[in-house]
Design a protein around this motif. Structure first.
Motif, PDB file in Angstrom:
ATOM      1  N   LYS A   1       0.647  -1.107   0.243  1.00 54.62           N
ATOM      2  CA  LYS A   1       0.197  -0.137   0.001  1.00 54.62           C
ATOM      3  C   LYS A   1       0.792   1.129   0.020  1.00 54.62           C
ATOM      4  N   VAL A   2       0.590   2.325  -0.826  1.00 53.44           N
ATOM      5  CA  VAL A   2       1.059   3.582  -0.866  1.00 53.44           C
ATOM      6  C   VAL A   2       0.959   3.878   0.462  1.00 53.44           C
ATOM      7  N   ASN A   3       1.855   4.405   1.519  1.00 50.85           N
ATOM      8  CA  ASN A   3       1.617   4.748   3.001  1.00 50.85           C
ATOM      9  C   ASN A   3       0.845   6.280   2.879  1.00 50.85           C
ATOM     10  N   SER A   4       1.070   7.103   2.342  1.00 52.33           N
ATOM     11  CA  SER A   4       0.363   8.377   2.525  1.00 52.33           C
ATOM     12  C   SER A   4      -1.036   8.316   2.251  1.00 52.33           C
ATOM     13  N   LEU A   5      -2.010   8.662   3.151  1.00 55.17           N
ATOM     14  CA  LEU A   5      -3.351   8.689   2.644  1.00 55.17           C
ATOM     15  C   LEU A   5      -3.497   9.799   1.633  1.00 55.17           C
ATOM     16  N   ARG A   6      -3.032  10.874   1.648  1.00 56.93           N
ATOM     17  CA  ARG A   6      -3.108  12.113   0.960  1.00 56.93           C
ATOM     18  C   ARG A   6      -2.919  11.564  -0.595  1.00 56.93           C
ATOM     19  N   GLN A   7      -1.434  10.795  -0.495  1.00 57.20           N
ATOM     20  CA  GLN A   7      -1.153  10.146  -2.159  1.00 57.20           C
ATOM     21  C   GLN A   7      -2.266   9.180  -2.340  1.00 57.20           C
TER      22      GLN A   7
END
Length: 665
Positions: free
Chosen positions: A286-292
């Protein structure tokens, strides 16, 4: 200290001991001391019913008072992940993320992919309020009472700093040790074995008796946090915070920046996962940043910011000792390979399905062969090859049996079918019990107070021998020693309520070979009564859409059997629906004539099945998938994202529930 204060004190201490024992694995008291405290609390709560608390530690012991599961819409849809099986696909996904973020730096959270039943838990003010299964991703079953019995899931959070309201998702699992113990118990009791831990966990969590859930030692790992006030932008950081709040979070998570680090993580766990106490079948990235994550968005079916890497199936070689045969509900006979035990993907494998006679011939199987065994999807054992060089000099080819292993009846093979069948459906025990289990199923008569174990018990006790016998059951017959009056009454009430089930589901519930749910509905709508269906000839049956010669002959054979005729007359006498209602037979209008309609989402005024009936009564046709010929989509809340995207692409009109009802007013 008065008794009410003591109740509060015991609850607080028991919650703390549960967390230390099941999550931290750091108990500070012994089992006996814990049990004494629990018994004291149970006694005090019994004396003070005004102190009842749904999140008391005493609720973990379970109850037999479940009355079925209600459907709950997910606040955030539970989508599935795209799967990949090789290193290059992982590299391609990583590159697509990099391009999607226009070269911006990003981190990836690597975690284990646990093979269990997905669950969504909602907490308010630190208290567990609701637990819902994934279902179809849009809505699931409310299984809160059952989840409360799982000791690794906190009822009240022991930590601090959590948002007032949030959702956390994870997997309900049955550890290997619990699974093997459960199957050993079932084998000793001559009960059907669970195929794998995932099926066992799913079947357990869907039990209507939460005491069974409490006894089977389910576990849970949580892996995703959702809400309006999360502590951090990082997924990894949010899970670390959740660990401090009291949740069981995997120790195997790792945050990385490069694709090489991802590959290293995959290679490490491809071997090390065999030492884990629960089943895993891959890695989730999973891409870690929720914004990303929000920036990357979703495809029609899955998030672009996450992917699942599936491990290759393990393969072992072992010796084929013998072939035995199992008989299913429809009479289909399935050959089973019995092999020398071999360790495979976390369990000892001794049996594997051989599918049918053609499958056996394709491998030219001989008794004594060294066979290669894999677990399909890491779960179901299957034979994938034979080492001919190791074949014993003196060995006999596997010969498919000619008679039923349960009742001795000569087997038959229908045209176009790969399986052999036992035609003695009225006297073959597995078929009898299987037909009863089919009859009570949710999509048939929906007698949800009964289950396979209960059916087997009643059959062994000679309470039931066919589906009609269910309606003769009385409370005193099944109350045992008198301690289960409420449970027995609920079963009888459920059986009586099934008399209201509409005619088309009665047709399906009969379990006529080859007649599925859709075919049963078409037959019911065409013939409109059981008498007309029973008297239909071959040509008349084949006039019904989707009914071919094989199914038509099976229907005629079923209704010409004297025992089946007797059963149907008994069901008629008990009051089951033997014809479409007057409302169903009267066309409401032709307002939808010639229109093909897709139904999607969750509705407020009617169920999906009711809307299907309304569409047909008004001259329309229900279709399952969207195409250029679709007239419109009847869309409720949380319409599936893939259907929405396809509808927009094809320009198909979307009609809301209220618009649809107004259209027919």
């Amino acid at each position: 200290m008065d008794e009410k204060q003591r109740i509060e004190q015991l609850r607080q201490e028991l919650h703390e001991h549960n967390y230390r024992y099941y999550v931290l694995n750091q108990p500070v008291i012994g089992d006996q001391e814990f049990d004494l405290m629990m018994h004291e609390l149970q006694d005090l709560e019994a004396r003070h019913p005004e102190m009842a608390d749904p999140n008391s530690p005493t609720q973990r012991v379970g109850s037999d008072l479940q009355t079925g599961f209600r459907q709950v819409a997910h606040r955030y849809p539970m989508l599935s992940l795209a799967n990949t099986y090789n290193e290059q696909d992982v590299r391609d996904w990583y590159e697509s993320v990099r391009k999607g973020l226009a070269g911006e730096d990003f981190e990836v959270c690597c975690e284990m992919k646990y093979d269990g039943l997905s669950i969504s838990l909602t907490y308010v003010d630190g208290h567990l309020m609701q637990a819902v299964t994934r279902g179809d991703g849009v809505q699931g079953d409310d299984v809160t009472q059952n989840v409360k019995t799982i000791r690794t899931i906190p009822l009240i959070l022991p930590g601090k700093g959590y948002p007032r309201e949030f959702e956390i998702r994870g997997e309900i699992l049955m550890p290997w040790a619990s699974f093997e113990r459960l199957n050993a118990e079932r084998e000793a009791a001559e009960e059907p074995l669970f195929a794998n831990p995932r099926n066992a966990a799913s079947g357990t969590l869907k039990s209507l008796d939460s005491r069974i859930v409490a006894q089977r030692s389910l576990d849970a790992y949580l892996y995703y946090l959702l809400g309006e006030e999360l502590p951090a932008d990082g997924h990894f950081e949010n899970l670390e915070a959740a660990r401090n709040w009291g949740f069981k979070i995997s120790e195997g998570m790792r945050k990385v920046k490069t694709v090489e680090e991802i590959i290293d993580f995959i290679n490490y766990w491809d071997t090390e996962r065999k030492n884990l106490p629960v089943a895993t079948d891959g890695i989730v990235l999973k891409v870690n940043s929720l914004r990303q994550q929000r920036s990357l968005g979703y495809t029609a079916k899955s998030p672009r910011w996450a992917i699942a890497y599936k491990f290759k199936a393990e393969r072992e070689c072992t010796r084929l000792l013998e072939v035995t045969y199992q008989v299913g509900r429809t009479g289909a006979v399935t050959p089973v390979a019995n092999m020398e035990p071999v360790q495979l993907a976390g369990t000892v494998v001794k049996r594997a399905t051989l599918n049918n006679e053609d499958f056996i011939r394709s491998f030219d199987l001989h008794i004594g062969d060294m066979v290669y065994v894999e677990k399909g999807g890491e779960i179901i054992p299957k034979i994938v090859g034979v080492n001919i060089d190791e074949r014993p000099i003196i060995s006999q080819p596997v010969q498919f049996i000619k008679r039923c292993p349960e009742c001795g009846t000569p087997l038959v093979r229908y045209e176009g079918e790969a399986a052999w069948y036992c035609p003695n459906d009225a006297g073959c025990p597995p078929q009898i019990k299987g037909r009863i289990e089919h009859f009570i199923a949710r999509k048939a008569m929906n007698i949800d107070s009964l289950g396979p174990e209960t059916v087997n018990e009643y059959y062994q006790r000679r309470i039931i021998h066919n589906i009609a016998d269910l309606y003769d059951i009385e409370v005193q017959q099944i109350n045992g020693d008198g301690s289960r009056t409420k449970s027995a009454q609920r079963i009888v009430n459920g059986i009586q309520k099934s008399k209201e089930v509409p005619f088309e589901r009665v047709v399906f519930a009969l379990g006529i070979r080859f007649v599925g749910e859709t075919s049963a509905r078409l037959l019911a709508r065409h013939f409109k009564s059981m008498d007309a269906l029973m008297n239909a000839g071959l040509e008349e049956l084949q006039e019904v859409e989707g009914i071919g010669e094989v199914m038509a002959k099976s229907i005629i054979s079923y209704f010409h059997d004297p025992e089946n005729q007797t059963i149907i007359e008994r069901l008629r006498g008990y009051g089951l629906q033997m014809a479409l209602s007057e409302e169903q037979t009267m066309p409401a209008s032709d307002k939808l004539a010639g229109q093909s309609i897709v139904i999607s989402g969750v509705f407020a005024h009617h169920s999906r099945d009711e809307y299907k009936l309304i569409i047909e009564q008004n001259g329309g046709k229900n279709v399952g998938s969207i195409s250029g010929k679709t007239s419109f989509i009847l869309a409720g809340e949380n319409m599936g994202p893939s259907k929405l995207e396809k509808a927009q692409m094809l320009g198909v009109r979307i009609v809301s529930e209220d618009e649809f009802l107004e259209m027919l007013a």
